[in-house]
Design an enzyme around this catalytic site. Structure first.
Site, mmCIF file in Angstrom:
data_model
loop_
_atom_site.group_PDB
_atom_site.id
_atom_site.type_symbol
_atom_site.label_atom_id
_atom_site.label_comp_id
_atom_site.label_asym_id
_atom_site.label_seq_id
_atom_site.Cartn_x
_atom_site.Cartn_y
_atom_site.Cartn_z
ATOM 1 N N ALA A 1 21.090 40.104 104.251
ATOM 2 C CA ALA A 1 20.313 39.356 105.248
ATOM 3 C C ALA A 1 20.127 37.913 104.785
ATOM 4 O O ALA A 1 20.298 36.969 105.565
ATOM 5 C CB ALA A 1 18.948 40.011 105.455
ATOM 6 N N ASP B 1 15.107 43.121 107.591
ATOM 7 C CA ASP B 1 15.538 42.227 106.513
ATOM 8 C C ASP B 1 15.726 40.790 107.006
ATOM 9 O O ASP B 1 15.308 39.834 106.348
ATOM 10 C CB ASP B 1 16.864 42.730 105.908
ATOM 11 C CG ASP B 1 16.715 44.082 105.223
ATOM 12 O OD1 ASP B 1 15.678 44.734 105.422
ATOM 13 O OD2 ASP B 1 17.640 44.480 104.499
HETATM 14 C C1 MEV Z 1 17.424 48.480 104.485
HETATM 15 O O1 MEV Z 1 16.878 47.393 103.762
HETATM 16 C C2 MEV Z 1 16.366 49.247 105.191
HETATM 17 C C3 MEV Z 1 16.794 50.378 106.116
HETATM 18 O O2 MEV Z 1 15.619 50.777 106.830
HETATM 19 C C4 MEV Z 1 17.874 49.962 107.091
HETATM 20 C C5 MEV Z 1 17.398 48.940 108.114
HETATM 21 O O3 MEV Z 1 16.195 48.756 108.308
HETATM 22 O O4 MEV Z 1 18.278 48.341 108.737
HETATM 23 C C6 MEV Z 1 17.299 51.573 105.328
#
Ligand code: MEV
Length: 317
Positions: free
Chosen positions: A106, A148
């Site tokens: 991100a 993110d």
């Molecule tokens: C990734 O940092 C977090 C998850 O919840 C995936 C998302 O939110 O896109 C696993």
């Protein structure tokens, strides 16, 4: 002309995975950033450089593949927005370990969008940078919540409600956290897929776990807004247990969680997609003891203050 932009990584405090199914998430930007320099070149190609790695691509061949897939997708979206292409050198410098759950994809997407759009003279509001950043993640990895990219763009601590398409800034941000890094790389897309498959096998069970994670996240928001930190650690512990039930912890992650608690952390959980990557410990006291306990397991540990600063332009000339 050259522009340098930077964007921070993040930790998810509560709600990872459940946020993919519409529950809220609570995340904070951390004071480790990715810097992206975008500079016009004369050879009409796109040259991406990060440490020892580099790749040269033609604009007509900007497939979001390989090591630089997020950067390439971000370049394509900004070029489309500008309705123009240029030869560009993109130089990436990262303080974040890749594939660690700290939001490096991100951050690199957001910083690339910010530096390139500024180079093109397009004034993008943060909302638009976050929207494009989320599109990069969606198109590169399939499923992705906006957690993110919103956190990396806006900074601070955010309560994110994907179904309402909104986020709320939580003014309280002094949360002493230690991050433990297993150094086991993992793929967010794979982990999101594994949860989806578990849910398909046991929908009546997994849906209730996801709903409970949502309840934890809402309760944590309430406590943080009230500046009542008494139960935050306990909520982290419960959240970790439920992430284990979703199948995304690993032996090493859970060991770091337990050694942190034993060393005096008030609570600990994995953070991000799991499967390796990082865990966080809430350490209003015993910070050094927790860092040492994680190091004794052969893993890197560092303090992770939440930073208020999201994406920013560092320099242009
Ligand atoms: C990734 O940092 C977090 C998850 O919840 C995936 C998302 O939110 O896109 C696993």
């Amino acid at each position: 002309m050259a522009v340098i932009a930077s964007a921070p990584g993040k930790v998810i405090l509560f709600g990872e995975h459940a946020v993919v199914y519409g529950e809220p998430s609570l995340a904070g930007a951390i004071d480790k950033r990715i810097y992206v320099k975008a500079e016009e070149n004369s050879d009409k190609k796109i040259r991406i450089i990060s440490g020892d790695y580099s790749e040269i691509v033609e604009f007509s061949n900007l497939k979001p593949e390989g090591r630089f897939r997020y950067v390439k997708k971000a370049v394509e979206l900004v070029f489309n927005k500008a309705n123009e292409t240029l030869g560009i050198d993109i130089i990436v410098n990262s303080q974040l370990p890749p594939a660690s759950g700290l939001g490096s994809s991100a951050a690199v997407s957001v910083a690339t969008i910010a530096s390139l759009s500024r180079l093109f003279g397009i004034a993008l509001e943060k909302k638009e940078i976050a929207r494009l950043g989320h599109r990069v993640e969606l198109e590169v990895q399939g499923a992705a919540s906006p957690t993110d990219t919103l956190t990396s763009t806006f900074g601070g601590m955010l309560f994110i409600e994907p179904t309402k398409k909104r986020h709320i800034n939580i003014a309280f941000s002094e949360l002493p956290l230690v991050i433990g890094y297993t150094a086991d790389p993992r793929s967010t897309a794979e982990l999101v897929k594994s949860v989806r498959e578990r849910r398909e096998r046991h929908p009546e069970i997994i849906d209730s776990i996801i709903a409970q994670i949502g309840n934890i996240t809402r309760k944590a928001r309430h406590f943080l807004e009230e500046k009542n930190l008494e139960s935050i650690g306990e909520l982290m512990d419960i959240n970790h247990g439920l992430l284990e039930a979703l199948g995304v912890s690993t032996e090493k992650l859970s060991r770091l969680v337990y050694v942190s608690r034993n060393a005096g952390a008030r609570g600990a959980k994995l953070t991000g997609a799991g499967g390796g990557g990082c865990m966080i410990a809430y350490t209003p006291e015993n910070e050094e003891e927790v860092i040492k306990a994680i190091a004794k397991e052969g893993c890197e540990a560092f303090k992770a203050p939440i930073t208020k600063e999201g994406v920013r332009i560092e320099k242009e000339k």
